[in-house]
Design a protein around this motif. Structure first.
Motif, PDB file in Angstrom:
ATOM      1  N   LYS A 122     -47.131  32.728  41.816  1.00  0.00           N
ATOM      2  CA  LYS A 122     -45.733  33.140  41.622  1.00  0.00           C
ATOM      3  C   LYS A 122     -45.625  34.578  41.112  1.00  0.00           C
ATOM      4  CE  LYS A 122     -41.456  31.827  39.177  1.00  0.00           C
ATOM      5  NZ  LYS A 122     -40.633  31.778  40.395  1.00  0.00           N
ATOM      6  N   TYR A 123     -46.518  34.964  40.200  1.00  0.00           N
ATOM      7  CA  TYR A 123     -46.391  36.271  39.546  1.00  0.00           C
ATOM      8  C   TYR A 123     -47.442  37.275  40.017  1.00  0.00           C
ATOM      9  CZ  TYR A 123     -42.919  34.228  36.508  1.00  0.00           C
ATOM     10  OH  TYR A 123     -41.775  33.627  36.031  1.00  0.00           O
ATOM     11  N   ASP A 145     -36.010  24.014  28.460  1.00  0.00           N
ATOM     12  CA  ASP A 145     -35.330  24.642  29.584  1.00  0.00           C
ATOM     13  C   ASP A 145     -36.327  24.953  30.704  1.00  0.00           C
ATOM     14  OD1 ASP A 145     -33.466  25.820  31.186  1.00  0.00           O
ATOM     15  OD2 ASP A 145     -33.350  27.689  30.047  1.00  0.00           O
ATOM     16  N   GLY A 146     -36.852  23.915  31.343  1.00  0.00           N
ATOM     17  CA  GLY A 146     -37.777  24.113  32.450  1.00  0.00           C
ATOM     18  C   GLY A 146     -39.227  23.926  32.047  1.00  0.00           C
ATOM     19  N   PHE A 149     -42.147  29.238  30.405  1.00  0.00           N
ATOM     20  CA  PHE A 149     -41.374  30.372  29.898  1.00  0.00           C
ATOM     21  C   PHE A 149     -42.295  31.580  29.781  1.00  0.00           C
ATOM     22  CE2 PHE A 149     -43.165  28.277  26.212  1.00  0.00           C
ATOM     23  CZ  PHE A 149     -43.601  29.320  25.396  1.00  0.00           C
ATOM     24  N   ASN A 269     -38.383  27.046  38.707  1.00  0.00           N
ATOM     25  CA  ASN A 269     -37.145  27.687  39.140  1.00  0.00           C
ATOM     26  C   ASN A 269     -36.883  28.890  38.247  1.00  0.00           C
ATOM     27  OD1 ASN A 269     -36.473  25.887  41.315  1.00  0.00           O
ATOM     28  ND2 ASN A 269     -35.908  24.344  39.812  1.00  0.00           N
ATOM     29  N   SER A 270     -35.830  28.844  37.477  1.00  0.00           N
ATOM     30  CA  SER A 270     -35.534  29.933  36.558  1.00  0.00           C
ATOM     31  C   SER A 270     -36.481  29.860  35.359  1.00  0.00           C
ATOM     32  CB  SER A 270     -34.083  29.833  36.084  1.00  0.00           C
ATOM     33  OG  SER A 270     -33.788  30.826  35.133  1.00  0.00           O
ATOM     34  N   ILE A 271     -37.147  30.955  35.059  1.00  0.00           N
ATOM     35  CA  ILE A 271     -38.110  30.998  33.957  1.00  0.00           C
ATOM     36  C   ILE A 271     -37.501  31.792  32.801  1.00  0.00           C
ATOM     37  CG2 ILE A 271     -40.440  31.635  33.253  1.00  0.00           C
ATOM     38  CD1 ILE A 271     -40.367  29.496  35.407  1.00  0.00           C
ATOM     39  N   PRO A 272     -37.185  31.141  31.680  1.00  0.00           N
ATOM     40  CA  PRO A 272     -36.600  31.857  30.550  1.00  0.00           C
ATOM     41  C   PRO A 272     -37.623  32.755  29.859  1.00  0.00           C
ATOM     42  CG  PRO A 272     -37.053  29.593  29.944  1.00  0.00           C
ATOM     43  CD  PRO A 272     -37.355  29.698  31.413  1.00  0.00           C
TER      44      PRO A 272
END
Length: 313
Positions: A122-123, A145-146, A149, A269-272
């Motif tokens: 991903k990164y 939250d997922g 992070f 999905n969204s990574i805080p």
């Protein structure tokens, strides 16, 4: 990504490490490189012989794609360009662009390899992210939250890296990097404001002439606005604080830490981004003490304000 494991004589630790890794989803697609260092003295021989015998059998029967073992003919040690770890990394770099590094005292969740490999993919093209950690410090509350992070922090306990994304201390050399930070008022102040504990660690490393990867990597992230990806619940348990670790105080805090028991990883999905202010740092009186320690060091060149609690960091 291949896995790198340096080891020497901690047989029960190494056996637990390798066999928990073998139970991970994706182990059958993973090359594992083990470096068995040579005993530096007679006190290491018994454990070393047990690991040597165990590996001889394991090479013939394991669940990895490949298990590649390097048995050193002389002691290479744990630091420097010709150390056991460095030699393993040079070998892996010949055929791979990424790698997962772990010491021999870690135990893994079934989804450890999957998490690290998803993060590395991903990164891959994001130069802000320098590492993918499988470990979550017990001081940090689990993030709801997922599944993951980002944070300006580092852990050496089961971590994935890209060879092309080199840390500054690896390019410059440990001493040059640490001294470059300490002898710059601007850079030291930047580090101090974000995490006083890191500046304190740099002063201790300078005077001891001993350099710790996780301290330097965490500081680099703070100074240069870089990040590590962390799981919301730890996928690694560390057993090295049982009194057998070289740089570890004896405590059962990490051995008792719960780790993720799931076999699969939730979709990223969204990574805080976790603010550095949310991470554990010194209380105010210690931050003031670190500032005074640093100023005294810059003015005198000596560590005249080194206290016991500082030396334990």
């Amino acid at each position: 990504a291949p896995v790198i494991i340096p080891t020497l004589n901690r047989y029960s630790h190494f056996k637990r490490c390798l066999e928990s890794l073998e139970c991970c989803i994706g182990a059958d697609k993973t090359d594992v490189y083990v470096g068995l260092d040579y005993p530096p003295s007679d006190s290491y021989v018994d454990g070393w012989k047990k690991i040597e015998s165990y590996l001889s059998k394991k090479e013939e029967n394991n669940s990895f794609k490949k298990l590649i073992v390097f048995k050193r003919s002389q002691n290479c040690g744990i630091s420097g360009p010709m150390s056991n770890s460095s030699l393993l990394m040079k070998e892996v770099a010949k055929n791979h662009s990424t790698y997962i590094f772990t010491e021999d005292d870690n135990e893994f969740s079934p989804n450890f390899l999957e998490f690290i490999n998803i993060g590395l993919l991903k990164y891959e093209g994001d130069n802000r992210v320098l590492a993918v950690s499988g470990y979550l410090f017990p001081e940090i509350p689990e993030i709801n939250d997922g599944p993951a992070f980002l944070a300006q922090f580092s852990s050496a306990w089961g971590t994935g890296y890209w060879f092309e994304k080199q840390f500054e201390h690896a390019k410059m050399g440990d001493k040059a990097f640490v001294d470059g930070v300490l002898y710059s008022w601007k850079t030291s102040w930047r580090l101090y404001k974000k995490r006083a504990a890191s500046l304190n660690g740099f002063i201790s490393m300078h005077f001891r002439n001993k350099y710790y990867e996780d301290v330097m990597k965490s500081a680099e992230m703070l100074i240069y606005e870089k990040y590590s990806l962390f799981p919301s619940s730890s996928k690694v348990r560390n057993w090295g604080h049982d009194g057998t670790g070289v740089h570890c105080d004896a405590t059962d805090k990490y051995i008792k830490q719960k780790i993720d028991g799931n076999k699969e990883v939730d979709v990223f999905n969204s990574i805080p981004v976790l603010s550095i202010s949310n991470l554990v740092d010194f209380p105010l009186y210690k931050r003031i003490a670190v500032l005074l320690r640093y100023i005294a060091f810059r003015c005198t060149g000596k560590d005249i304000l080194s206290f016991y609690w500082m030396s334990k960091q």
